[in-house]
Design an enzyme around this catalytic site. Structure first.
Site, PDB file in Angstrom:
ATOM      1  N   THR A  11       0.899  -1.181  -0.057  1.00 32.27           N
ATOM      2  CA  THR A  11      -0.019   0.017   0.035  1.00 32.27           C
ATOM      3  C   THR A  11       0.940   1.053  -0.137  1.00 32.27           C
ATOM      4  O   THR A  11       0.771   2.068  -0.826  1.00 32.27           O
ATOM      5  CB  THR A  11      -0.968   0.138   1.322  1.00 32.27           C
ATOM      6  OG1 THR A  11      -1.714  -1.271   1.373  1.00 32.27           O
ATOM      7  CG2 THR A  11      -1.932   1.093   1.136  1.00 32.27           C
ATOM      8  N   VAL A  12       1.837   1.334   0.938  1.00 37.77           N
ATOM      9  CA  VAL A  12       2.416   2.495   1.097  1.00 37.77           C
ATOM     10  C   VAL A  12       3.642   2.788   0.050  1.00 37.77           C
ATOM     11  O   VAL A  12       3.901   3.748  -0.657  1.00 37.77           O
ATOM     12  CB  VAL A  12       3.229   2.828   2.381  1.00 37.77           C
ATOM     13  CG1 VAL A  12       4.112   3.999   2.301  1.00 37.77           C
ATOM     14  CG2 VAL A  12       2.161   2.592   3.525  1.00 37.77           C
ATOM     15  N   GLY A 129       0.412   9.026   9.866  1.00 35.18           N
ATOM     16  CA  GLY A 129       0.380   8.924   8.507  1.00 35.18           C
ATOM     17  C   GLY A 129       0.721  10.104   7.761  1.00 35.18           C
ATOM     18  O   GLY A 129       1.845  10.581   7.854  1.00 35.18           O
ATOM     19  N   LYS A 200       3.463   4.542  18.566  1.00 31.87           N
ATOM     20  CA  LYS A 200       3.368   5.842  17.980  1.00 31.87           C
ATOM     21  C   LYS A 200       3.840   6.828  19.126  1.00 31.87           C
ATOM     22  O   LYS A 200       4.716   7.919  19.039  1.00 31.87           O
ATOM     23  CB  LYS A 200       2.050   6.264  17.326  1.00 31.87           C
ATOM     24  CG  LYS A 200       2.038   5.419  15.648  1.00 31.87           C
ATOM     25  CD  LYS A 200       0.412   5.696  15.187  1.00 31.87           C
ATOM     26  CE  LYS A 200       0.448   4.935  13.844  1.00 31.87           C
ATOM     27  NZ  LYS A 200      -0.874   4.756  13.514  1.00 31.87           N
ATOM     28  N   GLY A 297      -3.550   5.278   5.314  1.00 34.73           N
ATOM     29  CA  GLY A 297      -4.114   5.249   3.719  1.00 34.73           C
ATOM     30  C   GLY A 297      -2.942   5.688   2.970  1.00 34.73           C
ATOM     31  O   GLY A 297      -1.858   6.072   3.331  1.00 34.73           O
TER      32      GLY A 297
HETATM   33  N1  HSE Z   1      -3.211   0.569  11.351  1.00 31.93           N
HETATM   34  C1  HSE Z   1      -3.022   1.897  11.589  1.00 31.93           C
HETATM   35  C2  HSE Z   1      -4.136   2.910  11.842  1.00 31.93           C
HETATM   36  C3  HSE Z   1      -2.320   2.548  10.151  1.00 31.93           C
HETATM   37  O1  HSE Z   1      -5.217   2.447  11.670  1.00 31.93           O
HETATM   38  O2  HSE Z   1      -4.067   4.107  12.078  1.00 31.93           O
HETATM   39  C4  HSE Z   1      -1.505   3.675  10.122  1.00 31.93           C
HETATM   40  O3  HSE Z   1      -0.400   3.569  10.940  1.00 31.93           O
END
Ligand code: HSE
Length: 407
Positions: A11-12, A129, A200, A297
Site C-alpha cells: 500500500t505505502v 500518516g 506511535k 491510507g
Molecule cells: N493501522 C494504522 C491505523 C495504520 O489504523 O491508524 C496507520 O499507522
C-alpha cells in the site's frame, strides 16, 4: 538527478511511486533536483505494472549500487527492514520510512548511524500518516519545552469508536464492517489492543524527551471492552470515548499511557472523528497547538514519505540533527498517574450497602444514568491515583466497565 529505491510495493510503497509520478514536476522543483526511482524491491512479481522493469527481488542490488542515494522503506515490521535499513545507512544511503514498528524499536540506533555517516534517517510517516508531526517536533517547536503530547493516533480504532458513538452499534459489529471496508486488518489486534498507538506515542515521547522510550514500558489498554452501553452514558454526559496515546510532564517527569478516555466537549480532540487522527501538543511558550489529518491510507502516508525523500535530497551528505539518544528516558510509573474514572457495576439492590461501600472506597462520586439502562450503577470518581483506584476496585465484583475520564 538523484536516484532512489523503494523497498516494498504494498500500500505505502506503491503510494510512494504514485505520488512521485503524479507530482513529479513540483516535487523535483522543491527538491532542487530530479528524483528518479531506479528500483522497487518486492518478493512478488507485478506483471503489466509500470514498475515491472525496475522491480528487483534482491536487496543487495540496491545496496551495492552507488547511484542509489536514498531508500524509501515501506516494508513494515522489524525484520528484514531493520537489517536492510542498517546496512543502507552504513553504506551511506539515506532512508525514509513509514515503519513505526522499526522506528519505535531501533530509532535511536539508526539515527546514530545516520549521524555518523552524514546521511539521514527520516520517519515522518511513522506517526499520524500524512500529518506533519515529526518534523514540527524536530524544527518548528524547538523553542518550547513540550509538556504534553496527546493524540488520537490510530485511524482504525477511531473509526470504530466514531461509528459506535454515532450509530449506537456494538464493537464486534463495527469491527466487522471496518474489516469489510478494508480499514481494519483481518488480524486487528495491533490496532484494537492499542499496540499501534503505543508505538506511535513511544516515538513521539522519545523525540520530546530526546532519549529512548521503550514501548514495552508504556501502560496500554485497547478498545475491545468498550460497549454500546458505555456510549449511552457518554451521550448523556455530552462526551465521547476516544483511544488516546498521551505523555504528560508532571513535576519534571513524563507519564505515558495508551487507553480509552471519555472526553468532553472542551477537549481539543473531541472533533477528531472517523479514520482521522489528531495530535495535541502543549509547549511552555507556544501554549497549545493541534495537528489534524489523515493518519493512515496509501496516498496520505506516501505524501509524508515523499516529503522526507525531498528533505533527504536537500540534505545529501548533511545530517539533519535529531535528538533521540539510546539512553533510556526515565518515565514516571503508571501506578502514580492520577485519573478520574467512569465505573459501571451491577446494581445489587436496596438490601446491599453498595453505595456506602462506593463512598468508602471513592468518596463522593457523581452517579450517572443512561436511558434504557437498568440494573446497574454507574458513577464518576474524583481524581485518584491508578494504584489506589485499582486497590479499591477489588472490593467490587460484577464490574462491567471502567473508563478514564478527562472532563
Ligand atoms: N493501522 C494504522 C491505523 C495504520 O489504523 O491508524 C496507520 O499507522
Amino acid at each position: 538527478m538523484v536516484k532512489i529505491a523503494v523497498l516494498g510495493y504494498g500500500t505505502v510503497g506503491s503510494g510512494v511511486v504514485e505520488v512521485i509520478d503524479r507530482n513529479h514536476e513540483s516535487i523535483n522543483k522543491r527538491a532542487g533536483q530530479d528524483i528518479e526511482i531506479k528500483y522497487v524491491l518486492d518478493l512478488r512479481d507485478f506483471p503489466g505494472d509500470p514498475v515491472e522493469n525496475i522491480l528487483v527481488h534482491d536487496f543487495d542490488i540496491i545496496l551495492k549500487d552507488p547511484e542509489v542515494k536514498i531508500i524509501a522503506e515501506a516494508m513494515g515490521g522489524v525484520e528484514p527492514a531493520y537489517t536492510f535499513t542498517k546496512s543502507a545507512l552504513l553504506a551511506g544511503k539515506s532512508v525514509c520510512t513509514s515503519n513505526k514498528e522499526l522506528v519505535a524499536a531501533h530509532g535511536a540506533e539508526l539515527l546514530e548511524i545516520a549521524k555518523e555517516k552524514k546521511v539521514n534517517y527520516l520517519f515522518e510517516a511513522s506517526v499520524g500518516g500524512g500529518i506533519p508531526i515529526i518534523r514540527p517536533l524536530n524544527s518548528s517547536l524547538t523553542a518550547d519545552e513540550i509538556t504534553e503530547i496527546t493524540g488520537i493516533l490510530n485511524g482504525t480504532t477511531n473509526y470504530i469508536l466514531t461509528e459506535m458513538a454515532e450509530k449506537g452499534s456494538a464493537f464486534d459489529d463495527v469491527l466487522k464492517v471496518a474489516q469489510d471496508k478494508g480499514y481494519a486488518e483481518r488480524n486487528p489486534e495491533a490496532d484494537v489492543e492499542g499496540y499501534d498507538a503505543c508505538r506511535k506515542i513511544a516515538i513521539l515521547t522519545s523525540l520530546v524527551t530526546g532519549a529512548q522510550v521503550d514501548y514495552q514500558d508504556i501502560h496500554t489498554e485497547g478498545i475491545t471492552k468498550i460497549s454500546d452501553i458505555d456510549f449511552k452514558y457518554a451521550k448523556e454526559l455530552k462526551a465521547s470515548i476516544k483511544l488516546l496515546g498521551m505523555s504528560k510532564k508532571v513535576d519534571g517527569v513524563f507519564y505515558s499511557m495508551v487507553a480509552p478516555y471519555m472526553i468532553g466537549q472542551n477537549h481539543p480532540l473531541i472533533g477528531v472523528n472517523g479514520v482521522f487522527n489528531g495530535i495535541f501538543v502543549h509547549g511552555n511558550v507556544l501554549d497549545d497547538v493541534m495537528f489534524y489529518g489523515r493518519g493512515a491510507g496509501k496516498l496520505p502516508t506516501a505524501s509524508a514519505v515523499v516529503s522526507d525523500i525531498v528533505d533527504a535530497v536537500k540534505h545529501l551528505n548533511v545530517n539533519i540533527m535529531t535528538i533521540w539518544e539510546r539512553r533510556k528516558s526515565s518515565l514516571g510509573s503508571f501506578e502514580e498517574c492520577t485519573n478520574k474514572f467512569f465505573v459501571r457495576m451491577k446494581d445489587k439492590g436496596l438490601d446491599d450497602d453498595q453505595m456506602v461501600t462506593i463512598k468508602e472506597a471513592f468518596g463522593d462520586v457523581l452517579y450517572v444514568k443512561a436511558p434504557g439502562v437498568k440494573d446497574e450503577l454507574a458513577f464518576i470518581t474524583n481524581p485518584i491515583k491508578e494504584e489506589e483506584f485499582a486497590e479499591h476496585l477489588k472490593k467490587f465484583d460484577d464490574v462491567y466497565s471502567v473508563i478514564r475520564v478527562d472532563f
